[in-house]
Design a protein around this motif. Structure first.
Motif, mmCIF file in Angstrom:
data_model
loop_
_atom_site.group_PDB
_atom_site.id
_atom_site.type_symbol
_atom_site.label_atom_id
_atom_site.label_comp_id
_atom_site.label_asym_id
_atom_site.label_seq_id
_atom_site.Cartn_x
_atom_site.Cartn_y
_atom_site.Cartn_z
ATOM 1 N N TYR A 284 4.688 2.825 -30.934
ATOM 2 C CA TYR A 284 5.588 1.857 -30.295
ATOM 3 C C TYR A 284 4.947 0.464 -30.116
ATOM 4 O O TYR A 284 5.537 -0.398 -29.474
ATOM 5 C CB TYR A 284 6.034 2.388 -28.926
ATOM 6 C CG TYR A 284 7.085 3.467 -29.022
ATOM 7 C CD1 TYR A 284 8.338 3.199 -29.575
ATOM 8 C CD2 TYR A 284 6.830 4.753 -28.558
ATOM 9 C CE1 TYR A 284 9.309 4.196 -29.660
ATOM 10 C CE2 TYR A 284 7.791 5.744 -28.634
ATOM 11 C CZ TYR A 284 9.027 5.459 -29.190
ATOM 12 O OH TYR A 284 9.987 6.450 -29.275
ATOM 13 N N HIS A 285 3.747 0.300 -30.629
ATOM 14 C CA HIS A 285 3.035 -0.978 -30.509
ATOM 15 C C HIS A 285 2.861 -1.381 -29.035
ATOM 16 O O HIS A 285 3.061 -2.544 -28.661
ATOM 17 C CB HIS A 285 3.768 -2.083 -31.275
ATOM 18 C CG HIS A 285 4.006 -1.747 -32.720
ATOM 19 N ND1 HIS A 285 2.987 -1.673 -33.643
ATOM 20 C CD2 HIS A 285 5.152 -1.435 -33.382
ATOM 21 C CE1 HIS A 285 3.487 -1.338 -34.823
ATOM 22 N NE2 HIS A 285 4.796 -1.190 -34.696
ATOM 23 N N ILE A 286 2.518 -0.376 -28.215
ATOM 24 C CA ILE A 286 2.226 -0.636 -26.803
ATOM 25 C C ILE A 286 0.736 -0.927 -26.709
ATOM 26 O O ILE A 286 -0.101 -0.021 -26.659
ATOM 27 C CB ILE A 286 2.609 0.563 -25.916
ATOM 28 C CG1 ILE A 286 4.070 0.969 -26.149
ATOM 29 C CG2 ILE A 286 2.390 0.225 -24.439
ATOM 30 C CD1 ILE A 286 4.476 2.243 -25.425
ATOM 31 N N ASP A 287 0.410 -2.203 -26.719
ATOM 32 C CA ASP A 287 -0.984 -2.625 -26.802
ATOM 33 C C ASP A 287 -1.836 -2.046 -25.681
ATOM 34 O O ASP A 287 -2.980 -1.625 -25.904
ATOM 35 C CB ASP A 287 -1.060 -4.149 -26.791
ATOM 36 C CG ASP A 287 -2.495 -4.649 -26.926
ATOM 37 O OD1 ASP A 287 -3.122 -4.323 -27.948
ATOM 38 O OD2 ASP A 287 -2.970 -5.345 -26.008
ATOM 39 N N TYR A 288 -1.294 -1.987 -24.458
ATOM 40 C CA TYR A 288 -2.093 -1.499 -23.333
ATOM 41 C C TYR A 288 -2.493 -0.035 -23.534
ATOM 42 O O TYR A 288 -3.644 0.344 -23.277
ATOM 43 C CB TYR A 288 -1.340 -1.643 -22.012
ATOM 44 C CG TYR A 288 -2.194 -1.229 -20.841
ATOM 45 C CD1 TYR A 288 -3.184 -2.077 -20.342
ATOM 46 C CD2 TYR A 288 -2.063 0.033 -20.266
ATOM 47 C CE1 TYR A 288 -4.009 -1.682 -19.301
ATOM 48 C CE2 TYR A 288 -2.883 0.432 -19.229
ATOM 49 C CZ TYR A 288 -3.859 -0.426 -18.749
ATOM 50 O OH TYR A 288 -4.694 -0.023 -17.727
#
Length: 459
Positions: A284-288
């Protein structure tokens, strides 16, 4: 010197039946059934009451210690020999091949073992210790000293039971003691343990909720993620080992499974939460989440500058970090439990500050159990090692240092002594926990010899 191996054979069947009954009592801390008589819930009370009944049946003086522990005593004068074991167990997690509280015996001969939560940690050693005391008492061998067996009810959550025992009931310290809750031959040093909670408000959309782990001192072996239905995610998960995708209305329920292990040895497990963070962060491209997974991937803390090394602890020299419980709620609050262990060179405040800086999380320290280190030439250690070598003929085994924490930190003049033999760890805190019956029987003889020998030391 009495032949304790021969004498112990008379207590094997009695001990086995007692252990089966104790394992069947699911003594997990239960806040829903707490009362004045059951400060840790009805399951723990049932186990402590059973130990009290055995003590009464065998002729020991019994004190139920307001439901926090069960104390069995016998003898007069001379030194007091204390044995500190625990009757509580960690919650059930993972996939079991046998009922966790069934106490089933599988295999034959030397391969025969009992399966069940608590068989090794710590009900088997508790009953073995009780049988050794019964052996000594029945054969008139408790002379010139007195014995005390304390079965605690809250070791797995931080040993509030012994805190109550010593500091509320003001029970006296033993002159010599051991806890049968680690490994043979003997543990002379234990790491400091710091428990903390880390939290941050962060948007992890489309994730709605995360729920993983059961206790802070075990590797998180299962995490459940709630989020909107997503066919592409379902397809991607089909090739991920240990992951599953289910639907409930418009909601998807995704489960990641890892491998449980004791919190002191996180490298022996697979943290399901970190596995989920890595996959979902990338998908999901959730950087954190991606950064968090990478930062926490090394169980020794190298990912955030939290590593320390303590040479006096031998193979257990490395600092360890375990993240046993993970939660994320509808208000975007992410929580992690931290179980941090280290030897004499650890700097807990600096290490937790490094964790906070690297993750952006607020870290709240919940408690600290100090490190422990005994002189290997002390009368206590020397006597216990002599008994071990005499009974096993393993003359070259040496005392060890460990990452785990035991009652030895709570009781003065006490070390961890057994009960696991090398190669027979018992899979504590994991599915299919076990104890080999031959090991259980050997423990009875070793502990009888050790207690008898300690009693001869004098004050």
């Amino acid at each position: 010197m009495p032949n304790f191996k021969k004498l112990a054979k008379n207590y094997e069947s009695t001990g086995l039946m007692a252990l089966q009954e104790l394992v069947k009592r699911g003594s997990v801390y239960d806040p829903n059934t707490i009362s004045k008589e059951a400060p840790y819930g009805e399951g723990v009370k049932s186990a402590l009451d059973y130990v009290a009944k055995l003590g009464e049946d065998y002729g020991f003086k019994v004190d139920k210690c307001d439901g926090h522990a069960t104390e069995l005593t016998f003898g007069e004068g001379g030194p007091t020999i204390g044995i500190y074991a625990h009757a509580d167990v960690v919650p059930i997690s993972g996939k079991w091949d046998h009922p966790p509280f069934g106490a089933e015996i599988v295999g034959e001969g030397k391969e025969a073992k009992m399966i069940g939560r608590g068989t090794s940690d710590d009900k088997g050693p508790l009953i073995a210790s009780l049988m050794s005391l019964k052996l000594l008492k029945d054969n008139g061998l408790i002379k010139g000293f007195n014995v005390r067996l304390v079965a605690g009810g809250d070791e797995e959550r931080g040993a509030s039971c012994l805190e109550y025992y010593f500091h509320k009931l003001h029970k006296p310290d033993s002159d010599y003691g051991f806890t049968p809750d680690a490994d043979f031959p003997l543990i002379y040093a234990e790491k400091c343990i710091v428990r903390a909670d880390a939290s941050i408000k962060v948007d992890l959309s489309p994730i709605l909720a995360i729920d993983g782990g059961v206790v802070s001192n075990a590797v998180c072996d299962k995490v459940v993620i709630t989020l909107p239905q997503d066919k592409k995610l379902k397809e991607a998960l089909s090739s991920v080992s240990g992951a599953s995708y289910d639907e409930a209305g418009d909601i998807a329920i995704v489960t990641f499974r890892g491998k449980s292990a004791h919190g002191s040895t996180p490298h022996l497990g697979v943290n399901a939460a970190l596995k989920a963070f890595e996959f979902l962060g990338s998908f999901y491209h959730i950087d954190y989440l991606s950064r968090l997974a990478l930062t926490l991937s090394d169980p020794n803390g190298r990912g955030f500058g939290g590593y320390s090394e303590s040479p006096n602890f031998g193979p257990a020299k490395d600092s360890t970090y375990n993240y046993g419980i993970v939660k994320y709620d509808s208000k975007s609050n992410l929580h992690l439990s931290i179980d941090f262990r280290f030897g004499e060179n650890g700097k807990p405040e600096e290490n937790l500050a490094s964790f906070a800086k690297a993750t952006g999380m607020e870290v709240k320290k919940l408690g600290e159990s100090p490190s422990l280190c005994f002189d290997k030439k002390s009368p206590l250690v020397s006597t216990l090692m002599k008994s071990y070598r005499h009974m096993t003929h393993k003359f070259f085994d040496k005392p060890m240092a460990i990452g785990g924490g035991t009652y030895a930190k709570e009781a003065k003049n006490c070390v961890a002594y057994g009960s696991a033999f090398k190669g027979h760890g018992g899979d504590i805190h994991s599915p299919n926990e076990y104890i080999y019956l031959s090991d259980f029987y050997a423990q009875i003889a070793i502990y009888a010899d050790a207690i008898y020998s300690l009693g001869k030391l004098g004050k």
